[in-house]
Design a protein around this motif. Structure first.
Motif, PDB file in Angstrom:
ATOM      1  N   ARG A   1      -8.313 -38.889 110.346  1.00  8.19           N
ATOM      2  CA  ARG A   1      -7.297 -39.548 109.510  1.00  8.19           C
ATOM      3  C   ARG A   1      -6.103 -39.982 110.343  1.00  8.19           C
ATOM      4  O   ARG A   1      -5.556 -41.078 110.168  1.00  8.19           O
ATOM      5  CB  ARG A   1      -6.843 -38.597 108.404  1.00  8.19           C
ATOM      6  N   ARG A   2      -5.689 -39.120 111.291  1.00  9.31           N
ATOM      7  CA  ARG A   2      -4.534 -39.457 112.125  1.00  9.31           C
ATOM      8  C   ARG A   2      -4.796 -40.709 112.953  1.00  9.31           C
ATOM      9  O   ARG A   2      -3.947 -41.611 113.045  1.00  9.31           O
ATOM     10  CB  ARG A   2      -4.200 -38.288 113.050  1.00  9.31           C
TER      11      ARG A   2
ATOM     12  N   GLU B   1      -9.144 -23.908 116.961  1.00 10.38           N
ATOM     13  CA  GLU B   1      -8.384 -24.988 117.572  1.00 10.38           C
ATOM     14  C   GLU B   1      -8.316 -24.750 119.075  1.00 10.38           C
ATOM     15  O   GLU B   1      -8.336 -23.601 119.527  1.00 10.38           O
ATOM     16  CB  GLU B   1      -6.971 -25.062 116.979  1.00 10.38           C
TER      17      GLU B   1
ATOM     18  N   LYS C   1     -16.332 -38.382 112.724  1.00 10.71           N
ATOM     19  CA  LYS C   1     -15.782 -37.350 113.613  1.00 10.71           C
ATOM     20  C   LYS C   1     -16.160 -37.642 115.069  1.00 10.71           C
ATOM     21  O   LYS C   1     -15.367 -37.388 115.979  1.00 10.71           O
ATOM     22  CB  LYS C   1     -16.273 -35.966 113.183  1.00 10.71           C
TER      23      LYS C   1
ATOM     24  N   ALA D   1     -12.647 -29.112 109.789  1.00 10.16           N
ATOM     25  CA  ALA D   1     -11.452 -29.580 109.086  1.00 10.16           C
ATOM     26  C   ALA D   1     -10.437 -30.170 110.058  1.00 10.16           C
ATOM     27  O   ALA D   1      -9.792 -31.187 109.778  1.00 10.16           O
ATOM     28  CB  ALA D   1     -10.830 -28.432 108.295  1.00 10.16           C
ATOM     29  N   THR D   2     -10.295 -29.529 111.217  1.00  4.14           N
ATOM     30  CA  THR D   2      -9.367 -30.034 112.236  1.00  4.14           C
ATOM     31  C   THR D   2      -9.806 -31.409 112.734  1.00  4.14           C
ATOM     32  O   THR D   2      -8.985 -32.314 112.912  1.00  4.14           O
ATOM     33  CB  THR D   2      -9.298 -29.054 113.416  1.00  4.14           C
ATOM     34  N   GLU D   3     -11.109 -31.577 112.941  1.00  5.66           N
ATOM     35  CA  GLU D   3     -11.624 -32.873 113.388  1.00  5.66           C
ATOM     36  C   GLU D   3     -11.398 -33.951 112.337  1.00  5.66           C
ATOM     37  O   GLU D   3     -11.057 -35.092 112.664  1.00  5.66           O
ATOM     38  CB  GLU D   3     -13.113 -32.748 113.715  1.00  5.66           C
ATOM     39  N   TRP D   4     -11.584 -33.601 111.066  1.00  2.14           N
ATOM     40  CA  TRP D   4     -11.389 -34.589 110.006  1.00  2.14           C
ATOM     41  C   TRP D   4      -9.920 -34.991 109.882  1.00  2.14           C
ATOM     42  O   TRP D   4      -9.597 -36.158 109.627  1.00  2.14           O
ATOM     43  CB  TRP D   4     -11.921 -34.060 108.685  1.00  2.14           C
ATOM     44  N   THR D   5      -9.030 -34.049 110.105  1.00  2.00           N
ATOM     45  CA  THR D   5      -7.597 -34.370 110.132  1.00  2.00           C
ATOM     46  C   THR D   5      -7.293 -35.331 111.277  1.00  2.00           C
ATOM     47  O   THR D   5      -6.489 -36.264 111.134  1.00  2.00           O
ATOM     48  CB  THR D   5      -6.757 -33.091 110.287  1.00  2.00           C
ATOM     49  N   GLU D   6      -7.953 -35.126 112.416  1.00  2.00           N
ATOM     50  CA  GLU D   6      -7.770 -36.017 113.559  1.00  2.00           C
ATOM     51  C   GLU D   6      -8.322 -37.413 113.262  1.00  2.00           C
ATOM     52  O   GLU D   6      -7.741 -38.424 113.682  1.00  2.00           O
ATOM     53  CB  GLU D   6      -8.457 -35.429 114.791  1.00  2.00           C
TER      54      GLU D   6
ATOM     55  N   TRP E   1     -13.818 -25.169 106.074  1.00  2.00           N
ATOM     56  CA  TRP E   1     -12.673 -25.817 105.427  1.00  2.00           C
ATOM     57  C   TRP E   1     -11.343 -25.554 106.110  1.00  2.00           C
ATOM     58  O   TRP E   1     -10.344 -26.205 105.785  1.00  2.00           O
ATOM     59  CB  TRP E   1     -12.632 -25.425 103.949  1.00  2.00           C
TER      60      TRP E   1
END
Length: 270
Positions: free
Chosen positions: A222-223, A178, A260, A215-220, A210
């Motif tokens: 969704r956000r 991160e 992404k 994973a951090t980019e995929w969370t972003e 994972w």
């Protein structure tokens, strides 16, 4: 193997620019104990299936089996600043540090972050070190003198032991995968990553996939989708527009990479 890693009698040392890290223990290099525990967890009989622990990470199962395996690192010439960042991980297994109660610091590390005036920073760090040494020279105890010691001072050799889960879910995730960690800490934790990755690249690549940047980019993604409330119709029109413009750079991406690229850029909170 990373060219910064030196192996001597089976013990690996990462040589950084101003520091070194020796990996004194790695509890499960063949992944056999993890395989046995993964089989017990899932009620399987093939206890030597070393791919199963990777599946536990990928499939989002409870990764408790990784808490039982440890890596022990010996840190040399690492600054107090980095030590403080590492010691925050309260699920670490062990800490061994002489500290500055009876020992003293003899050198310092300059910051690796963006510096506006390097010479001025160096001057004031050296002034702080001089004040610290002055107290020692005037017969103050190390316990007293360390009150004037700069956070850039290099500590004497210390040892931390982390379990696999803390490394994958917290230390590596927060300090190198991160954005926003301080420069010297990034360099040291990157060295820790290089060491464990040199033993079992498949396992640590799976943790990266994972729990790391992907994973951090995929969370972003969704956000941002939730924030912008993008509809299927809007997304379809956007893709149609890029298709008619013949944007090959995006049209040939996998859909995951495309999402992404469009919505996954993560900025430092600092």
């Amino acid at each position: 193997m990373n060219t910064s890693i030196i192996e001597n009698n089976g013990v690996k040392t990462y040589q950084g620019d101003t520091f070194s890290i020796t990996m004194t223990r790695y509890s499960d290099p063949q992944r056999l104990n993890l395989a046995r525990n993964a089989a017990r967890y899932l009620g399987k009989k093939d206890i030597e299936n070393t791919r199963r622990p990777l599946g536990i990470v990928r499939q989002g199962h409870v990764p408790e089996i990784f808490r039982g395996e440890i890596v022990e690192f010996e840190f040399n010439d690492v600054s107090k600043e980095v030590y403080d960042h590492l010691v925050t991980y309260t699920t670490r297994n062990m800490r061994v540090a002489g500290g500055n109660r009876a020992l003293t610091s003899d050198s310092y590390t300059l910051p690796s972050d963006k510096v506006k005036d390097p010479e001025m920073v160096k001057t004031w760090v050296e002034n702080s070190m001089e004040g610290y040494r002055c107290l020692l020279d005037h017969a103050e105890t190390p316990q007293v003198a360390r009150a004037a010691m700069p956070i850039a001072a290099k500590l004497n050799t210390f040892v931390f032991q982390f379990n696999f889960l803390t490394l994958g879910q917290a230390v590596f995730k927060q300090r190198i995968w991160e954005k926003g960690a301080q420069g010297n800490t990034v360099k040291v934790v990157q060295g820790m990553w290089e060491l464990v990755h040199s033993v079992d690249p498949d396992l640590w690549n799976t943790f990266y996939e994972w729990f790391g940047t992907p994973a951090t980019e995929w969370t972003e993604v969704r956000r941002k989708l939730k924030k912008k409330e993008i509809t299927v119709k809007e997304m379809f029109e956007k893709l149609q527009h890029e298709y008619f413009l013949n944007e090959e750079d995006t049209l040939n991406m996998t859909f995951e990479d495309y999402m992404k690229f469009q919505f996954g850029q993560v900025k430092s909170m600092w």
